[in-house]
Design an enzyme around this catalytic site. Structure first.
Site, short mmCIF file in Angstrom:
data_model
loop_
_atom_site.label_atom_id
_atom_site.label_comp_id
_atom_site.label_asym_id
_atom_site.label_seq_id
_atom_site.Cartn_x
_atom_site.Cartn_y
_atom_site.Cartn_z
N GLU A 170 0.86 -1.36 -0.05
CA GLU A 170 0.11 -0.19 0.28
C GLU A 170 0.90 1.53 -0.02
O GLU A 170 1.45 1.53 0.86
CB GLU A 170 -0.89 -0.10 1.17
CG GLU A 170 -1.72 -0.86 1.18
CD GLU A 170 -2.98 -1.03 0.05
OE1 GLU A 170 -3.58 -0.27 -0.13
OE2 GLU A 170 -4.13 -2.10 -0.08
N CYS A 229 -1.74 8.68 2.95
CA CYS A 229 -2.00 8.06 1.46
C CYS A 229 -3.49 9.17 0.95
O CYS A 229 -3.09 9.55 -0.74
CB CYS A 229 -1.85 6.76 1.44
SG CYS A 229 -3.06 5.68 2.38
P1 NAD Z 1 8.47 4.62 4.46
O1 NAD Z 1 8.69 4.10 3.06
O2 NAD Z 1 9.57 5.54 4.73
O3 NAD Z 1 8.43 4.34 6.15
C1 NAD Z 1 7.44 2.76 6.43
C2 NAD Z 1 8.26 1.42 7.27
O4 NAD Z 1 8.89 0.82 6.15
C3 NAD Z 1 8.56 1.74 8.09
O5 NAD Z 1 7.66 0.95 9.28
C4 NAD Z 1 9.91 1.95 7.92
O6 NAD Z 1 10.94 1.75 8.72
C5 NAD Z 1 9.56 0.44 6.72
N1 NAD Z 1 11.34 0.73 5.68
C6 NAD Z 1 12.02 1.45 5.39
N2 NAD Z 1 12.35 1.09 4.54
C7 NAD Z 1 12.68 -0.03 4.33
C8 NAD Z 1 13.18 -0.95 3.73
N3 NAD Z 1 13.96 -0.48 2.74
N4 NAD Z 1 12.88 -2.51 4.34
C9 NAD Z 1 11.93 -3.14 4.67
N5 NAD Z 1 11.29 -1.98 5.63
C10 NAD Z 1 11.93 -0.42 5.19
O7 NAD Z 1 7.14 5.33 4.41
P2 NAD Z 1 6.62 6.54 6.02
O8 NAD Z 1 7.39 7.80 5.38
O9 NAD Z 1 6.81 5.65 6.78
O10 NAD Z 1 5.24 6.99 5.20
C11 NAD Z 1 4.70 7.46 4.39
C12 NAD Z 1 4.75 6.74 2.94
O11 NAD Z 1 3.28 5.62 3.38
C13 NAD Z 1 3.37 8.11 1.95
O12 NAD Z 1 4.66 8.01 0.78
C14 NAD Z 1 1.99 7.16 1.62
O13 NAD Z 1 1.27 7.95 1.05
C15 NAD Z 1 2.20 6.26 2.34
N6 NAD Z 1 1.22 5.22 3.31
C16 NAD Z 1 0.64 5.00 2.00
C17 NAD Z 1 -0.96 4.09 2.24
C18 NAD Z 1 -1.84 3.11 1.51
O14 NAD Z 1 -2.52 2.58 2.48
N7 NAD Z 1 -1.76 3.50 0.32
C19 NAD Z 1 -1.08 4.51 3.71
C20 NAD Z 1 -0.83 5.50 4.04
C21 NAD Z 1 0.92 5.63 4.26
#
Ligand code: NAD
Length: 488
Positions: free
Chosen positions: A245, A279
């Site tokens: 997501e 999001c």
């Molecule tokens: P992010 O991608 O930086 O981090 C998300 C999670 O992934 C965190 O727990 C982080 O520790 C982990 N992570 C980071 N690097 C990783 C890797 N290489 N491998 C595995 N895990 C890793 O996102 P964020 O900044 O926490 O959240 C914001 C983003 O999330 C925005 O782009 C937003 O649109 C998206 N989002 C999407 C939805 C949806 O349902 N489509 C909902 C909420 C947020």
């Protein structure tokens, strides 16, 4: 340290401190460290995954009615502790306390509703020779990776479905907002069987350890598109299933026949709720040229009355951004627009000594190929663009690598529905926005994601199909008889 308590991980039903140097948790409204959270070592992740593997066969063999009861009990525990969780959520995430409480209570209700869904076996052949049943069986162990914008709901959207479908799960909250996830683990300890739900927190190393872990059968991920690609590449090494997501750049198309004041107010909140860290926030406003000025005027009118501040203060409607990095990203977008000489239709100054506060900004007609239009700022700056021709605006709305949500607004809802059907995104709304439900799927087209959450489709994402073919009567009787005859 203002929170006078220890937060521990939950590994195999037991509290666990981290093997590595703890994470410091910062309140984004004050920039003060409020707590520390455990930082798991690799061995602790291994323990959690092994515990989940060991617990999974018995959990899968537990009658589904009993699994549903466990999920409902977990929902009950969360509801009982809603006040505590909401306060913690505001302190670590920044959102207003009332919104935090709504997130917690709704998330608990959400998994209760998911527990009402049924997944049935389907008999596809039943003739004189055989019966073939398509069953849905659990995948095994799920690794759930959650971002910091809705830490409670996005965690439970994974925990509920995984457990209901007979999987066990290891949950990893974001390092920015670990506390509420840790408390969810604590609350689950005397409700969910040991090992079926573990909660581990850690630094930037922990997510990659999880996606590469051969003991994890599926990664359920919510986060940015860039990270999602890394998750998928890593999971591909052992062909773990993924649900991704990811980001969005949701357009709203506003036709000239709308009630301008009412629509502007709704779309203001669609853009700026949760300080735009959503999001499904509306991230591009396409407003018909005829009403462009009037619409901008009403957005500014709503903005003038907005209360921005520490989410713990009564009456606050918008809190700070969650972390310094995001704050800087948004400041860059604002600076870029200013340098380009864009028109600022709305700009709300925020008076503060500390905290990652940014007031809502609406930028008038920035270039269509600017970052502000093509990318996801994930903060309170929104481009407002104009159109005169429907085909043109549909093409512009669809011209994005994202495809998460979209909305169309018109007094003629049948006409709006025609436009909505032409938009390429996972959810499209007419005359409303951001309405979600446990009963219908949400997810992305294009680079907004793969797979779905919610609804029966969302539950099925946690299963493998198994086609079970049972021949009626003894095994290959005619051939055995022929073989015996040949031996004589
Ligand atoms: P992010 O991608 O930086 O981090 C998300 C999670 O992934 C965190 O727990 C982080 O520790 C982990 N992570 C980071 N690097 C990783 C890797 N290489 N491998 C595995 N895990 C890793 O996102 P964020 O900044 O926490 O959240 C914001 C983003 O999330 C925005 O782009 C937003 O649109 C998206 N989002 C999407 C939805 C949806 O349902 N489509 C909902 C909420 C947020």
């Amino acid at each position: 340290m203002t929170l006078d308590r220890e937060f521990t991980m939950t590994i195999c039903g037991e509290p666990a401190r981290g093997d590595l140097e703890p994470l410091l948790v910062v309140d984004p409204a004050t920039e003060q460290v409020i707590a520390s959270a455990p930082r798991a070592g690799r061995g602790q992740l291994d323990l959690a995954v092994q515990g989940a593997r060991d617990a999974q066969p018995a959990w899968a063999a537990t009658p589904v009615a009993e699994r549903k009861n466990v999920v409902r009990q977990l929902a009950g525990r969360i509801t009982e502790h809603a006040d505590e969780l909401a306060t913690l959520l505001t302190q670590e995430q920044g959102k207003p306390r009332t919104n935090a409480r709504t997130e917690v209570v709704r998330a608990a209700q959400w998994i209760r509703s998911l527990a009402d869904l049924e997944i049935d076996d389907v008999v596809v052949v039943d003739d004189a020779d055989r019966v073939v049943t398509v069953r849905r069986v659990p995948l095994g162990v799920v690794g759930a990776i959650v971002p910091w914008n809705f830490p409670v709901s996005l965690a439970l959207w994974k925990v509920g479905p995984a457990l209901l479908t007979g999987n066990t799960i290891v949950l990893k909250p974001s390092p920015n907002t670990p506390l509420t996830g840790l408390v969810l683990g604590e609350l689950a300890r005397d409700v969910v069987p040991a090992g079926a739900l573990s909660v581990v927190t850690g630094g930037d190393e922990l997510g990659p350890w999880m996606t590469a872990h051969p003991g994890i059968d599926k990664i359920a991920f919510t986060g940015s598109t860039e990270t999602g690609k890394r998750v998928m590449a890593s999971a591909a090494q052992h062909l773990a299933r993924v649900t991704l997501e990811l980001g969005g750049n949701d357009p709203a198309i506003v036709m000239p026949d709308v009630d301008v004041a009412a629509t502007a107010e709704k779309l203001f909140w669609a853009c700026f709720n949760n300080s735009s860290q959503y999001c499904l926030a509306t991230k591009r406003l396409y407003v018909h040229d005829e009403i462009f000025e009037e619409f901008a005027h009403h957005l500014a009118r709503v903005a003038a009355d907005v209360r921005i501040g520490n989410g713990m203060d009564e009456g606050v409607q918008l809190g700070p951004l969650q972390n310094r990095r995001q704050y800087e990203v948004v400041q860059d977008f604002i600076a870029e627009s200013r340098e380009r000489g864009d028109e600022f239709l709305v700009e709300v100054p925020v008076d503060h000594d500390a905290g990652y506060f940014v007031g809502p900004v609406v930028v008038g007609r920035p270039p269509e190929d600017s970052r502000l239009v093509t990318e996801e700022p994930f903060g309170p700056i929104v481009p407002m663009l104009s159109f005169t021709d429907v085909d043109d605006v549909v093409a512009r709305a669809n011209d994005s690598r994202y495809g998460l949500g979209a909305s169309v607004w018109s007094a003629d809802y049948a006409r709006a529905e025609e436009i909505a059907r032409r938009l390429g995104s996972g959810v499209v709304w007419v005359n409303e926005v951001q309405v979600l439900s446990p009963f219908f799927p949400m997810g992305g087209h294009r680079q907004s994601g793969i797979g779905r959450e919610n609804g029966v489709e969302g539950l099925l994402e946690y299963t493998n199909t198994q086609s079970l073919s049972v021949r009626k009567g003894p095994a290959s009787a005619p051939r055995q008889a022929a073989a015996r005859a040949a031996l004589r």
